[in-house]
Write an enzyme that holds these catalytic residues in place. Sequence first.
Site, short mmCIF file in Angstrom:
data_model
loop_
_atom_site.label_atom_id
_atom_site.label_comp_id
_atom_site.label_asym_id
_atom_site.label_seq_id
_atom_site.Cartn_x
_atom_site.Cartn_y
_atom_site.Cartn_z
N HIS A 85 40.16 -12.53 29.63
CA HIS A 85 39.44 -11.26 29.47
C HIS A 85 39.89 -10.26 30.54
CE1 HIS A 85 35.52 -8.99 28.63
NE2 HIS A 85 35.86 -8.51 29.82
N GLU A 86 39.89 -10.71 31.79
CA GLU A 86 40.27 -9.82 32.89
C GLU A 86 41.76 -9.48 32.84
OE1 GLU A 86 37.95 -8.35 34.30
OE2 GLU A 86 36.34 -9.71 33.77
N HIS A 94 42.21 -6.61 30.49
CA HIS A 94 41.88 -5.31 31.12
C HIS A 94 43.11 -4.79 31.87
CE1 HIS A 94 37.74 -4.79 30.17
NE2 HIS A 94 37.27 -5.77 30.93
N HIS A 110 36.69 -2.82 26.90
CA HIS A 110 35.83 -3.68 26.09
C HIS A 110 35.80 -3.15 24.67
CE1 HIS A 110 33.77 -4.59 30.10
NE2 HIS A 110 34.39 -5.69 29.71
#
Length: 236
Positions: free
Chosen positions: A161-162, A165, A171
């Site tokens: 997830h990070e 980014h 998101h």
Amino acid sequence: DDCIVVEYYIVTDSAFTKRFKSNSALTKYVTVMFTGVQNLMDTLELGIGVRLLGVTAFNEETEPSFIIDNLISGPPEAFDPDVLITAMSEYYCNHQIGLAKNTDLIFLITARGMGDPREDGTVDINTAGIANSAGVYKPCLKAGVATDDSDYNERVDTLAHESVHLLGSPHDGEGPDQVSLEGSPGAANCPAKAGYIMGNRNDKNKYKFSPCTKKCVEYLLSKPAASCIFEQCSGF
């Protein structure tokens, strides 16, 4: 033909390091995490490979200033994520040597929690990870933090997830204004409730990235500055 390979340098804080009997046990554990991260990245269908360049396991004697200076004593010991990511980014901006210089992404894995400091000196632990938006090819912004609570799926999800980014995706449900990259398509067209990794993960989609995330990452990869992520294909 060129291959897309995102290289990682992992550093661990003393709280994480001391859970392991040896450095080799710690490195093995981190290596297994990357198998999981690769499986999630594969759902982007962009041919992105992940490669672990190396691991530095800090102990109480060797922890750098960005960790020590920003530790909130609690109890329990914890970090304010915004303060930590800013300090970490600045630290590696000023210490561009060895793996820290050569890698695409630097991640701190911590066994301490992150969240909002309360007035009584404790911390409301509510944050699994944090990373700079679209920071992948920027030496002073290529940092991320992932907390490890010993649940394999949770920590692999957090790292993936990070990472995404850092690769230019906000998101799900967020517009281009949430991405530090001009011209990004954003992810407003993919509602968070669809349940993908960048949304509020549900059983059906929690191990996949949304079509919007894919478009955002694809856009970042199309930029000339992203050329450092491309390399000659070997038997990778």
